[in-house]
Write a protein that holds these residues in place. Structure first.
Motif, PDB file in Angstrom:
ATOM      1  N   THR A 194       0.828  -1.323   0.029  1.00  0.00           N
ATOM      2  CA  THR A 194       0.030   0.188  -0.127  1.00  0.00           C
ATOM      3  C   THR A 194       0.823   1.056   0.032  1.00  0.00           C
ATOM      4  O   THR A 194       1.993   1.212   0.638  1.00  0.00           O
ATOM      5  N   LEU A 195       0.518   2.096  -0.722  1.00  0.00           N
ATOM      6  CA  LEU A 195       1.148   3.426  -0.958  1.00  0.00           C
ATOM      7  C   LEU A 195       0.242   4.796  -0.786  1.00  0.00           C
ATOM      8  O   LEU A 195      -0.428   4.630  -1.782  1.00  0.00           O
ATOM      9  N   VAL A 196       0.498   5.618  -0.227  1.00  0.00           N
ATOM     10  CA  VAL A 196      -0.280   6.967  -0.236  1.00  0.00           C
ATOM     11  C   VAL A 196       0.859   7.949  -0.419  1.00  0.00           C
ATOM     12  O   VAL A 196       1.932   8.158   0.148  1.00  0.00           O
ATOM     13  N   TYR A 224      -0.158  -4.155 -14.851  1.00  0.00           N
ATOM     14  CA  TYR A 224      -1.565  -3.756 -15.187  1.00  0.00           C
ATOM     15  C   TYR A 224      -1.920  -2.563 -13.991  1.00  0.00           C
ATOM     16  O   TYR A 224      -1.379  -2.796 -12.829  1.00  0.00           O
ATOM     17  N   ARG A 225      -2.981  -1.940 -14.473  1.00  0.00           N
ATOM     18  CA  ARG A 225      -3.600  -0.997 -13.355  1.00  0.00           C
ATOM     19  C   ARG A 225      -5.075  -1.387 -13.398  1.00  0.00           C
ATOM     20  O   ARG A 225      -5.726  -1.485 -14.550  1.00  0.00           O
ATOM     21  N   GLN A 226      -5.814  -1.436 -12.164  1.00  0.00           N
ATOM     22  CA  GLN A 226      -7.233  -1.669 -12.180  1.00  0.00           C
ATOM     23  C   GLN A 226      -7.591  -0.600 -11.194  1.00  0.00           C
ATOM     24  O   GLN A 226      -7.373  -0.452 -10.002  1.00  0.00           O
ATOM     25  N   ALA A 227      -8.623   0.335 -11.999  1.00  0.00           N
ATOM     26  CA  ALA A 227      -9.384   1.321 -10.926  1.00  0.00           C
ATOM     27  C   ALA A 227     -10.377   0.548 -10.342  1.00  0.00           C
ATOM     28  O   ALA A 227     -10.581  -0.533 -10.619  1.00  0.00           O
ATOM     29  N   ALA A 228     -10.761   1.154  -9.095  1.00  0.00           N
ATOM     30  CA  ALA A 228     -11.611   0.603  -8.300  1.00  0.00           C
ATOM     31  C   ALA A 228     -12.771   0.175  -8.886  1.00  0.00           C
ATOM     32  O   ALA A 228     -13.656   1.067  -9.586  1.00  0.00           O
ATOM     33  N   GLY A 229     -13.105  -1.112  -8.795  1.00  0.00           N
ATOM     34  CA  GLY A 229     -14.245  -1.655  -9.454  1.00  0.00           C
ATOM     35  C   GLY A 229     -14.247  -1.853 -10.950  1.00  0.00           C
ATOM     36  O   GLY A 229     -15.315  -2.051 -11.596  1.00  0.00           O
ATOM     37  N   ARG A 230     -12.843  -1.862 -11.424  1.00  0.00           N
ATOM     38  CA  ARG A 230     -12.910  -1.937 -12.831  1.00  0.00           C
ATOM     39  C   ARG A 230     -12.032  -3.141 -13.479  1.00  0.00           C
ATOM     40  O   ARG A 230     -11.548  -3.820 -12.637  1.00  0.00           O
ATOM     41  N   GLY A 241      -4.965   3.671  -7.910  1.00  0.00           N
ATOM     42  CA  GLY A 241      -5.510   2.540  -8.422  1.00  0.00           C
ATOM     43  C   GLY A 241      -4.683   1.348  -7.712  1.00  0.00           C
ATOM     44  O   GLY A 241      -3.814   1.272  -6.875  1.00  0.00           O
ATOM     45  N   PHE A 242      -5.082   0.058  -8.463  1.00  0.00           N
ATOM     46  CA  PHE A 242      -4.217  -1.178  -7.901  1.00  0.00           C
ATOM     47  C   PHE A 242      -3.572  -1.374  -8.850  1.00  0.00           C
ATOM     48  O   PHE A 242      -3.898  -1.905 -10.002  1.00  0.00           O
ATOM     49  N   PRO A 251       0.621 -10.006  -5.737  1.00  0.00           N
ATOM     50  CA  PRO A 251      -0.406  -9.792  -4.868  1.00  0.00           C
ATOM     51  C   PRO A 251      -0.848  -8.118  -5.185  1.00  0.00           C
ATOM     52  O   PRO A 251      -1.975  -7.802  -4.517  1.00  0.00           O
ATOM     53  N   GLY A 252      -0.476  -7.291  -5.858  1.00  0.00           N
ATOM     54  CA  GLY A 252      -0.859  -6.216  -6.068  1.00  0.00           C
ATOM     55  C   GLY A 252      -0.265  -4.960  -5.348  1.00  0.00           C
ATOM     56  O   GLY A 252       0.141  -5.352  -4.190  1.00  0.00           O
ATOM     57  N   THR A 253      -0.212  -3.699  -5.512  1.00  0.00           N
ATOM     58  CA  THR A 253      -0.077  -2.392  -4.836  1.00  0.00           C
ATOM     59  C   THR A 253      -1.103  -1.411  -5.090  1.00  0.00           C
ATOM     60  O   THR A 253      -1.332  -1.274  -6.150  1.00  0.00           O
ATOM     61  N   ARG A 254      -1.686  -1.272  -3.817  1.00  0.00           N
ATOM     62  CA  ARG A 254      -2.802  -0.275  -3.946  1.00  0.00           C
ATOM     63  C   ARG A 254      -2.117   1.277  -3.715  1.00  0.00           C
ATOM     64  O   ARG A 254      -1.411   1.609  -2.601  1.00  0.00           O
TER      65      ARG A 254
END
Lengths: 112, 111
Positions: free
Chosen positions: A10-12, A36-42, A87-88, A105-108
């Motif tokens: 996670t990163l802010v 890849y990038r995944q926007a919320a719910g996309r 995004g994710f 596992p992804g990075t948010r």
């Protein structure tokens, strides 16, 4: 067995700050690597892919860049983050051009 | 021609029911069709896949039905369980090219 790691989880970040996300793969050699990038719910948007060290193909013109300094390391970067970069972010690998991709596992990322 | 169209966008099913997600493609050169399952906050994981030389593939409660002439394929989840609640992506692939993903279906299974 093969393992794919991503960090951070996670990163802010504030708008205008730089970005560096890292992905590494263990247990295989000369993988194809993908961001890849995944926007919320996309859905999944392919950003970059690489078939070898220093070989990067960009799918979508944007504020991001990718590099592959080592065989099993893939880095996603930005010099100045935009709000729309939130995004994710998912890294994936495949054996050469084989059809199955294995995701990390992804990075948010949240850009404020 | 590179698109894979997926429907529905979201699906609500009662426990024990059948969940059905549909995908359609245009490019007849595609020769591998996987389904990925993604739980919230996790990366997608390969669930089941099929090649166009068979019309159906079953693994446990998950079945892919493939209609080559209609250029459509679907995922059936039998006896759906709350633990199946996730987002499902279909995809298509042809040799030396990239995976083309559908837009995803969010499945919710209620007890």
């Amino acid at each position: 067995s093969q393992t794919i790691h991503q960090w951070p989880a996670t990163l802010v970040q504030p708008v205008g700050s730089p970005l560096s996300l890292e992905c590494t793969v263990e247990g295989t050699s000369n993988p194809n690597l993908y961001w890849y990038r995944q926007a919320a719910g996309r859905g999944l948007q392919l950003l970059f892919y690489s078939v070898g060290i220093g070989q990067i193909s960009s799918e979508v013109p944007q504020n991001l860049s990718a590099s592959r300094p080592q065989d099993r390391q893939f880095i996603l970067s930005s010099k100045k983050l935009l709000l729309s970069d939130s995004g994710f972010y998912l890294c994936a690998w495949s054996r050469g051009t084989q059809e199955t991709q294995y995701f990390g596992p992804g990075t948010r990322l949240l850009v404020l | 021609q590179q698109q894979v169209k997926q429907s529905p966008q979201s699906l609500i099913v009662q426990k024990g029911g059948i969940s059905i997600i549909n995908c359609a493609y245009e490019n007849t050169a595609f020769d591998y069709f996987p389904w990925y399952q993604q739980f919230p906050g996790k990366g997608p994981a390969l669930l089941i896949a099929i090649r166009p030389d068979v019309s159906e593939k079953k693994e446990g409660r998950f079945t892919i039905s493939f209609n080559k002439s209609a250029k459509q394929f679907s995922l059936h989840i039998m006896d759906s369980q709350p633990g199946d609640s996730a987002t499902y992506f279909c995809a298509a692939w042809k040799n030396t090219d990239k995976l083309i993903f559908g837009t995803g279906t969010r499945l919710q299974v209620f007890p």
